[in-house]
Design an enzyme around this catalytic site. Structure first.
Site, PDB file in Angstrom:
ATOM      1  N   ARG A 101      53.983  16.717  31.770  1.00 44.55           N
ATOM      2  CA  ARG A 101      53.054  15.979  32.642  1.00 44.55           C
ATOM      3  C   ARG A 101      51.592  16.255  32.224  1.00 44.55           C
ATOM      4  O   ARG A 101      50.911  15.392  31.696  1.00 44.55           O
ATOM      5  CB  ARG A 101      53.274  16.371  34.112  1.00 44.55           C
ATOM      6  N   ASP A 102      51.153  17.471  32.451  1.00 40.11           N
ATOM      7  CA  ASP A 102      49.746  17.803  32.205  1.00 40.11           C
ATOM      8  C   ASP A 102      49.386  17.618  30.733  1.00 40.11           C
ATOM      9  O   ASP A 102      48.259  17.259  30.397  1.00 40.11           O
ATOM     10  CB  ASP A 102      49.493  19.252  32.649  1.00 40.11           C
ATOM     11  N   HIS A 125      46.744  28.897  36.067  1.00 40.98           N
ATOM     12  CA  HIS A 125      46.843  27.793  35.111  1.00 40.98           C
ATOM     13  C   HIS A 125      45.584  27.840  34.241  1.00 40.98           C
ATOM     14  O   HIS A 125      44.529  27.373  34.644  1.00 40.98           O
ATOM     15  CB  HIS A 125      46.925  26.490  35.922  1.00 40.98           C
ATOM     16  N   HIS A 132      43.351  27.295  30.679  1.00 38.76           N
ATOM     17  CA  HIS A 132      43.152  26.478  29.479  1.00 38.76           C
ATOM     18  C   HIS A 132      42.500  27.357  28.416  1.00 38.76           C
ATOM     19  O   HIS A 132      41.654  28.197  28.728  1.00 38.76           O
ATOM     20  CB  HIS A 132      42.260  25.279  29.797  1.00 38.76           C
ATOM     21  N   CYS A 192      42.603  17.960  30.379  1.00 41.16           N
ATOM     22  CA  CYS A 192      42.399  17.208  31.614  1.00 41.16           C
ATOM     23  C   CYS A 192      41.534  15.993  31.297  1.00 41.16           C
ATOM     24  O   CYS A 192      40.414  16.141  30.825  1.00 41.16           O
ATOM     25  CB  CYS A 192      41.727  18.054  32.682  1.00 41.16           C
ATOM     26  N   ASN A 222      45.592  23.219  27.111  1.00 39.20           N
ATOM     27  CA  ASN A 222      46.390  24.059  27.997  1.00 39.20           C
ATOM     28  C   ASN A 222      46.861  25.279  27.218  1.00 39.20           C
ATOM     29  O   ASN A 222      47.124  25.195  26.020  1.00 39.20           O
ATOM     30  CB  ASN A 222      47.640  23.288  28.445  1.00 39.20           C
TER      31      ASN A 222
END
Ligand code: MG
Length: 312
Positions: free
Chosen positions: A26-27, A218, A220, A251, A260
């Site tokens: 997804r991300d 989370h 990056h 993002c 990520n």
């Protein structure tokens, strides 16, 4: 992998086990400009599941005209083989998305908000408070259907527009998300700007009132600090860590937020520290290799490119 306890410094406190939340499908994939077939996407996710990643964010139910890469999430879910112990999660931005998620048989959803007004305005056209009202409505409905709900708290350290974020504002949003019924909150360094002392400062404040098992992180790797931030989080008892196979994605609403934290790089460090994840690193690496073929380009994970070190 056998670990010689003498090699672990006495100051290095870390949990015995970590749950890695895989966000690549997804991300990561939402940022891809090239197209990927549904067959390739499903094969990628199936191999991640085979690797033993316990939670995999497989897609989102956003408007297909805004994020075309996620238009096939229903079909992806339909094709995935259910597996014991593996939770397939989907990001849901609104009631329409929640209806689609429920129709698709999803048992876990993620909702998204942030600590910074400038970011939520740019991302969703709402203030943080408006975004929280929307989350409350979504979570109310999701909980009535017994769904697990994860709350993403973006810009937990830095905002791409306003700079450093006040940890007290993050604490307020975190409290509200938990009050609404989120099982866990993922604190996101959306622009990849946080450094370990900033990570400690926020986590220490939150952990004074929130149990560690309700918080995930989370990170990056935009500026190379992701694993250092993971280590700082581990030392404070955090056991849920997000990562993206191959280091895919960033993002789309945060300019420059590439990268990520790669699942392979995270697993290599955790396993080397003797921390149990239940995930097969080689299989994750081969999932990313499948995706590299499908995308026709290399992915940035260091471990993916370097491979395992030679032993003796
Ligand atoms: Mg991310």
């Amino acid at each position: 992998m056998p670990i010689d306890a003498d090699l672990i410094p006495a100051s290095g406190r870390a949990p015995a086990g970590v749950r890695v939340v895989e966000v690549g499908p997804r991300d990561g994939l939402q940022d891809e400009t090239g197209s990927i077939t549904i067959e390739a996407k499903v094969a990628f996710i199936e191999r991640l599941a085979e690797a033993g990643l316990p939670t995999i964010e497989v897609g989102s139910f956003v408007r297909p005209d805004l994020v075309p890469q996620m238009a096939d999430t229903e079909e992806v879910l339909r094709r995935l083989r259910p597996r014991d112990g593996i939770t397939y999660m989907a990001l849901v931005p609104n009631r329409r998305g929640l209806e689609r998620a429920l129709a698709g048989g999803v048992r876990a959803i993620a909702v998204l908000t942030a600590a910074s007004d400038a970011f939520t305005r740019a991302n969703t056209g709402m203030t943080v408070d408006e975004s929280l009202r929307k989350c409350r409505d979504l979570i109310d409905h999701a909980r009535r259907s017994d769904l697990l709900v994860r709350g993403y708290l973006s810009t937990a350290w830095w905002c791409p527009y306003d700079g450093p974020v006040d940890p007290r504002g993050v604490r307020r949003v975190a409290r509200e998300l938990l009050d609404m019924g989120c099982q866990e909150i993922s604190l996101a360094d959306t622009v990849g700007a946080a450094t370990p002392n900033e990570v400690r400062r926020l986590l220490e404040m939150l952990l004074a009132e929130i149990p560690a098992d309700r918080l995930g992180v989370h990170f990056h790797d935009t500026r190379g600090t992701a694993l250092a931030n993971v280590l700082a989080s581990l030392e404070l008892g955090i056991t849920t860590i997000d990562a993206s196979a191959g280091g895919l994605g960033g993002c789309p609403f945060a300019p420059g937020a590439l990268g990520n934290l790669a699942t392979e790089d995270l697993l290599y460090m955790l396993h080397g520290m003797g921390i149990v994840t239940g995930v097969d690193l080689d299989l994750v690496r081969s999932s990313s290799a499948l995706l590299e073929t499908a995308l026709g380009r290399r992915l940035p994970s260091r471990y993916l490119q370097a491979g395992p070190p030679r032993r003796g």
